[in-house]
Design an enzyme around this catalytic site. Structure first.
Site, PDB file in Angstrom:
ATOM      1  CG  LEU A   1      -1.945  -1.054   1.415  1.00 32.43           C
ATOM      2  CD1 LEU A   1      -2.685  -0.868   2.739  1.00 32.43           C
ATOM      3  CD2 LEU A   1      -2.937  -1.054   0.262  1.00 32.43           C
ATOM      4  CG  ASP A   2       0.437   4.182  -2.936  1.00 34.60           C
ATOM      5  OD1 ASP A   2       1.321   3.427  -3.378  1.00 34.60           O
ATOM      6  OD2 ASP A   2      -0.521   4.593  -3.621  1.00 34.60           O
ATOM      7  NE  ARG A   3       4.183   9.334   2.977  1.00 31.97           N
ATOM      8  CZ  ARG A   3       4.766  10.471   2.626  1.00 31.97           C
ATOM      9  NH1 ARG A   3       6.054  10.643   2.850  1.00 31.97           N
ATOM     10  NH2 ARG A   3       4.076  11.418   2.024  1.00 31.97           N
TER      11      ARG A   3
ATOM     12  NE  ARG B   1      -2.290   7.971  -5.340  1.00 34.56           N
ATOM     13  CZ  ARG B   1      -1.059   8.214  -4.920  1.00 34.56           C
ATOM     14  NH1 ARG B   1      -0.314   7.226  -4.428  1.00 34.56           N
ATOM     15  NH2 ARG B   1      -0.558   9.423  -5.003  1.00 34.56           N
TER      16      ARG B   1
END
Length: 304
Positions: free
Chosen positions: A137-139, A240
């Site tokens: 997962l992105d930060r 996104r």
């Protein structure tokens, strides 16, 4: 790593291109070039100032870190475990926590915290910088991540993800109103030709499919829509990029056009809220859910 040089990097020095496309530091990229570990169109290039052209085939052979060079256990890294068995752990990752060490972040990651609780994962998987990690997962994205504790679990999870047998669902707040209640974005994703640090819908990119369903529409103080998104593939920044491509970027997403002053938010509004898969060793069905975190619930409370 094997990549094609995008138009945005045509004419650039090979060491800079290696740095941008791999996340390596400029110094590490220069060392890779001089060591003969960078090939352009199949030929080793050892001159850092060599200029690349659009479409060049770039191959980078990054050696594995030596003994002791892997991430270290850090008990202070905080995260919640929602499922644990001898082979698999499911973590509810908080926002702001990087999943594994990389360029610019060598410590304080989820992997460092996992190693403190589950030291056996240190040898699980081919990359010692990402032990046990089968997806990311992105930060600033919160939510569920499954981690392998054994080699058998790692291989099984990787195969299940590739075969699209892992059901991953996200909640996202997107800009604008949707004309249909359900939809599918089926568009390949690759590196942006304008900015190779970003991803984009691109001809020649890797296959990517995202299903979405409208959960609730809001009109005040701005028009936004709460979505439930299901990944059929797992490309970098997939939700996104896909939502931005259809004109509905994720609220709070600076990189893809979703950060707007009309609706200030603490971070990107994206949460991995549900995970369902067949256990890679026992065959049992594992289903875990994570409620929307407080910071994102408070955003919804301001909408009507």
């Amino acid at each position: 790593m094997i990549e094609r040089v995008p138009a945005a990097l045509a004419g650039e020095r090979v060491d800079r291109v290696v740095s941008l496309m791999t996340g390596a530091s400029r110094a590490e990229a220069a060392e890779l070039v001089t060591a003969g570990r960078v090939l352009v169109n199949g030929v080793a290039v050892t001159t850092k100032s060599h200029r690349v052209e659009e479409g060049d085939r770039l191959e980078v052979d990054r050696p594995l870190p030596g003994p002791g060079a892997g991430p270290q256990p850090e008990p202070a890294v905080a995260f919640e475990v929602l499922h644990e068995d001898p082979d698999v752990v499911i973590v509810d990752k908080p926002p702001g926590l990087v999943v594994h060490p990389g360029a610019g972040c060598r410590a304080g990651t989820l992997v460092n915290g996992l190693l403190a609780r589950y030291p056996e994962i240190a040898t699980v998987g081919p990359d010692p910088q990402r032990p046990g990690i089968v997806h990311r997962l992105d930060r600033d994205t919160s939510g569920l991540i499954v981690v392998a504790r054994t080699a058998a679990a790692y291989d099984g999870l990787v195969e299940a993800l590739a075969a699209r047998r892992v059901d991953r669902r996200y909640q996202a707040l997107a800009w604008g109103a949707f004309e249909t209640v359900r939809g599918v974005v089926d568009a390949p994703i690759g590196r942006s030709a304008r900015d190779p640090t970003r991803m984009a819908v691109a001809t020649g990119g890797r296959e990517a499919r995202t299903r979405y369903e409208v959960v609730r529409s809001f009109h005040e103080p701005v028009a936004v829509t709460l979505l439930r998104c299901q990944l059929e593939t797992g490309r970098t920044h997939q939700i996104r990029v896909h939502l931005a491509a259809i004109g509905h970027p994720v609220v709070g997403d600076e990189r893809y056009g979703g950060a707007r002053p009309s609706l200030p938010v603490p971070r990107i509004f994206l949460h991995a809220g549900a995970l369902r898969f067949e256990h890679p060793v026992t065959g049992a069905i594992i289903a875990v859910e994570s409620p929307l975190p407080t910071d994102l619930r408070q955003v919804l409370d301001r909408l009507s």
